[in-house]
Design a protein around this motif. Structure first.
Motif, short mmCIF file in Angstrom:
data_model
loop_
_atom_site.label_atom_id
_atom_site.label_comp_id
_atom_site.label_asym_id
_atom_site.label_seq_id
_atom_site.Cartn_x
_atom_site.Cartn_y
_atom_site.Cartn_z
N PRO A 126 0.79 -1.24 0.00
CA PRO A 126 0.00 0.00 0.00
C PRO A 126 0.82 1.28 0.00
CG PRO A 126 -0.92 -1.58 1.56
CD PRO A 126 0.40 -2.13 1.11
N TRP A 127 1.94 1.31 0.75
CA TRP A 127 2.70 2.56 0.81
C TRP A 127 3.30 2.92 -0.55
CZ3 TRP A 127 7.65 2.04 -0.75
CH2 TRP A 127 8.30 0.83 -0.53
N LEU A 128 3.56 1.91 -1.39
CA LEU A 128 4.12 2.17 -2.70
C LEU A 128 3.14 2.99 -3.55
CD1 LEU A 128 6.67 1.48 -4.35
CD2 LEU A 128 5.49 -0.58 -5.14
N TRP A 129 1.86 2.76 -3.34
CA TRP A 129 0.80 3.47 -4.07
C TRP A 129 0.23 4.64 -3.27
CZ3 TRP A 129 -0.50 2.07 -9.01
CH2 TRP A 129 -0.03 0.83 -9.45
N ASN A 130 0.55 4.71 -1.99
CA ASN A 130 -0.09 5.65 -1.08
C ASN A 130 -1.62 5.52 -1.14
OD1 ASN A 130 -0.08 7.56 0.97
ND2 ASN A 130 -0.06 9.31 -0.43
N LEU A 131 -2.08 4.27 -1.17
CA LEU A 131 -3.51 3.97 -1.21
C LEU A 131 -3.81 2.90 -0.18
CD1 LEU A 131 -4.15 3.68 -5.07
CD2 LEU A 131 -4.83 5.58 -3.58
N PRO A 132 -4.69 3.16 0.77
CA PRO A 132 -5.05 2.11 1.73
C PRO A 132 -5.85 1.01 1.04
CG PRO A 132 -6.50 3.99 2.00
CD PRO A 132 -5.44 4.41 1.01
N PRO A 133 -5.89 -0.18 1.61
CA PRO A 133 -6.48 -1.32 0.92
C PRO A 133 -8.00 -1.29 0.78
CG PRO A 133 -5.65 -1.96 3.08
CD PRO A 133 -5.17 -0.57 2.82
N ASN A 134 -8.69 -0.32 1.37
CA ASN A 134 -10.13 -0.21 1.10
C ASN A 134 -10.43 0.72 -0.07
OD1 ASN A 134 -9.48 2.23 2.33
ND2 ASN A 134 -11.33 2.29 3.61
N ASP A 135 -9.39 1.22 -0.74
CA ASP A 135 -9.59 2.04 -1.93
C ASP A 135 -10.23 1.20 -3.04
OD1 ASP A 135 -8.43 4.81 -3.25
OD2 ASP A 135 -8.49 3.16 -4.71
N ARG A 136 -11.13 1.81 -3.80
CA ARG A 136 -11.88 1.09 -4.82
C ARG A 136 -10.98 0.43 -5.86
NH1 ARG A 136 -11.82 4.21 -9.39
NH2 ARG A 136 -11.26 6.41 -9.11
N ARG A 137 -9.76 0.94 -6.05
CA ARG A 137 -8.89 0.39 -7.08
C ARG A 137 -8.37 -1.01 -6.72
NH1 ARG A 137 -6.37 6.33 -7.69
NH2 ARG A 137 -7.31 6.35 -5.59
N TYR A 138 -8.46 -1.39 -5.45
CA TYR A 138 -8.07 -2.75 -5.06
C TYR A 138 -9.17 -3.77 -5.34
CZ TYR A 138 -4.20 -0.98 -2.06
OH TYR A 138 -3.05 -0.42 -1.56
N TYR A 139 -10.41 -3.33 -5.41
CA TYR A 139 -11.52 -4.28 -5.33
C TYR A 139 -11.56 -5.31 -6.47
CZ TYR A 139 -13.56 -2.72 -0.98
OH TYR A 139 -13.78 -2.48 0.36
N PRO A 140 -11.23 -4.94 -7.70
CA PRO A 140 -11.14 -6.00 -8.73
C PRO A 140 -10.07 -7.05 -8.41
CG PRO A 140 -11.27 -3.83 -9.75
CD PRO A 140 -11.06 -3.59 -8.29
N VAL A 141 -8.99 -6.63 -7.75
CA VAL A 141 -7.95 -7.58 -7.34
C VAL A 141 -8.51 -8.57 -6.33
CG1 VAL A 141 -5.71 -7.80 -6.19
CG2 VAL A 141 -6.11 -5.93 -7.81
N TYR A 142 -9.29 -8.08 -5.38
CA TYR A 142 -9.89 -8.96 -4.38
C TYR A 142 -10.85 -9.97 -5.01
CZ TYR A 142 -8.22 -5.32 -1.17
OH TYR A 142 -7.45 -4.41 -0.48
N VAL A 143 -11.64 -9.50 -5.95
CA VAL A 143 -12.57 -10.40 -6.63
C VAL A 143 -11.80 -11.51 -7.35
CG1 VAL A 143 -14.28 -10.59 -8.47
CG2 VAL A 143 -14.38 -8.67 -6.87
N ALA A 144 -10.74 -11.14 -8.05
CA ALA A 144 -9.95 -12.14 -8.77
C ALA A 144 -9.31 -13.14 -7.82
CB ALA A 144 -8.88 -11.45 -9.63
N CYS A 145 -8.75 -12.66 -6.69
CA CYS A 145 -8.14 -13.57 -5.74
C CYS A 145 -9.17 -14.53 -5.15
CB CYS A 145 -7.48 -12.77 -4.61
SG CYS A 145 -5.97 -11.91 -5.08
N ALA A 146 -10.34 -14.01 -4.78
CA ALA A 146 -11.38 -14.86 -4.22
C ALA A 146 -11.88 -15.87 -5.24
CB ALA A 146 -12.54 -14.01 -3.71
N GLU A 147 -12.02 -15.43 -6.47
CA GLU A 147 -12.47 -16.31 -7.55
C GLU A 147 -11.49 -17.46 -7.77
OE1 GLU A 147 -13.71 -15.58 -12.17
OE2 GLU A 147 -11.72 -14.91 -11.56
N LEU A 148 -10.20 -17.16 -7.71
CA LEU A 148 -9.17 -18.16 -8.00
C LEU A 148 -8.72 -18.91 -6.75
CD1 LEU A 148 -7.12 -15.95 -10.44
CD2 LEU A 148 -8.37 -18.01 -11.08
N GLY A 149 -9.16 -18.48 -5.59
CA GLY A 149 -8.81 -19.17 -4.35
C GLY A 149 -7.37 -18.98 -3.92
#
Length: 281
Positions: A126-149
């Motif tokens: 997160p510090w590399l982007w200066n974006l906390p993990p609840n930022d909307r830009r992370y959410y597609p990443v979370y969906v992909a991780c959950a989908e792929l397990g």
């Protein structure tokens, strides 16, 4: 005197949950300056043979190599990680990194890395982007991780580099993510100091949240985390080094001072990581 950390700690198997095989591009990053000053590490990228030798000194059988992607582009690309893993498939597994500003590209890249390259997780710092993990830009990443397990790995706590630490604060940021994605496995690396009580509250509240001890020699772990590791949290804490910033041997040199019983030690050093990342062995 024993010849290795393996002999000193009677370690049978160690999985390192956070490593890098850096290139010169990564080692030239200006934000590494504070880590160079603190640790005295060399600015030159170590060859893979030196990385494996460092693993052998600590009994590390498997290292999870992290790619790095930031706002300026890839610092260690997924394909560079894949090449190292392919050259030593018995010693390494890959952890993908993606561009948060390209959500569809990030999802496609995660699918490629997991399905085609065999990567076992995704990491965003997160510090590399200066974006906390609840930022909307992370959410597609979370969906992909959950989908792929596969687990989503991140950094928690203050930053060594001279960058804002706030994105690494666990509450409210990760708390909101874990509420929104109950199927997502999250591994918070670098312990989470100075917000260790927030970290432990999340680990108590969410069964899919784990902590890795990367960037810390084990004798420097916060006392509250050690107590958690000895007892009710023995299935929730993973060993990591953050190599080459610190080696696994230096991390584990005073392992016996933690006072872990055999079960807790085995889970911490390898059992939890093998379960969380679905590693064979």
């Amino acid at each position: 005197m024993p010849d290795s950390v393996t002999e000193a700690a009677d370690v049978v198997d160690v999985v390192d949950a956070w490593m890098q095989q850096p290139n010169d591009r990564f080692m030239r990053q200006p934000w590494l300056e504070t880590l160079v000053r603190w640790t005295g590490m060399d600015r030159h990228a170590p060859p893979v043979r030196d990385t494996i030798a460092a693993m052998d000194r600590a009994g590390v059988s498997c290292g999870l190599l992290s790619a790095w992607h930031g706002p300026t582009g890839p610092l260690i690309s997924n394909d560079e990680v894949a090449a190292v893993v392919a050259s030593h498939p018995d010693r390494f597994r890959g952890v993908a990194a993606v561009d948060l500003t390209d959500p569809m590209g990030a999802v496609r890249e995660i699918r490629r890395c997991v399905r085609e390259l065999g990567f076992v997780a995704v990491r965003v710092v997160p510090w590399l982007w200066n974006l906390p993990p609840n930022d909307r830009r992370y959410y597609p990443v979370y969906v992909a991780c959950a989908e792929l397990g596969v687990p989503f790995c991140t950094q928690i706590g203050h930053t060594g580099p001279l960058c804002p630490s706030e994105p690494g604060r666990p509450i409210p940021y990760l708390d909101e993510v874990l509420l929104d994605f109950p199927e997502l496995v999250v591994v918070g690396g670098h312990v989470g100091y100075p917000w260790i009580h927030e970290v432990l509250s999340l680990a108590t509240k969410y069964p899919n949240f784990y902590i890795d001890t990367s960037a810390y020699a084990v004798h420097r772990l916060p006392a509250e985390l050690v107590e958690f590791l000895r007892g009710r949290g023995r299935e929730r804490v993973l060993f990591g080094s953050n190599y080459p910033m610190i080696t696994a041997a230096d991390c584990l040199r005073r392992l016996d001072e933690l006072g872990l019983d055999d079960e807790a030690k085995g889970l911490f050093l390898s059992g939890n990581a093998r379960r969380v990342f679905a590693l064979s062995g």
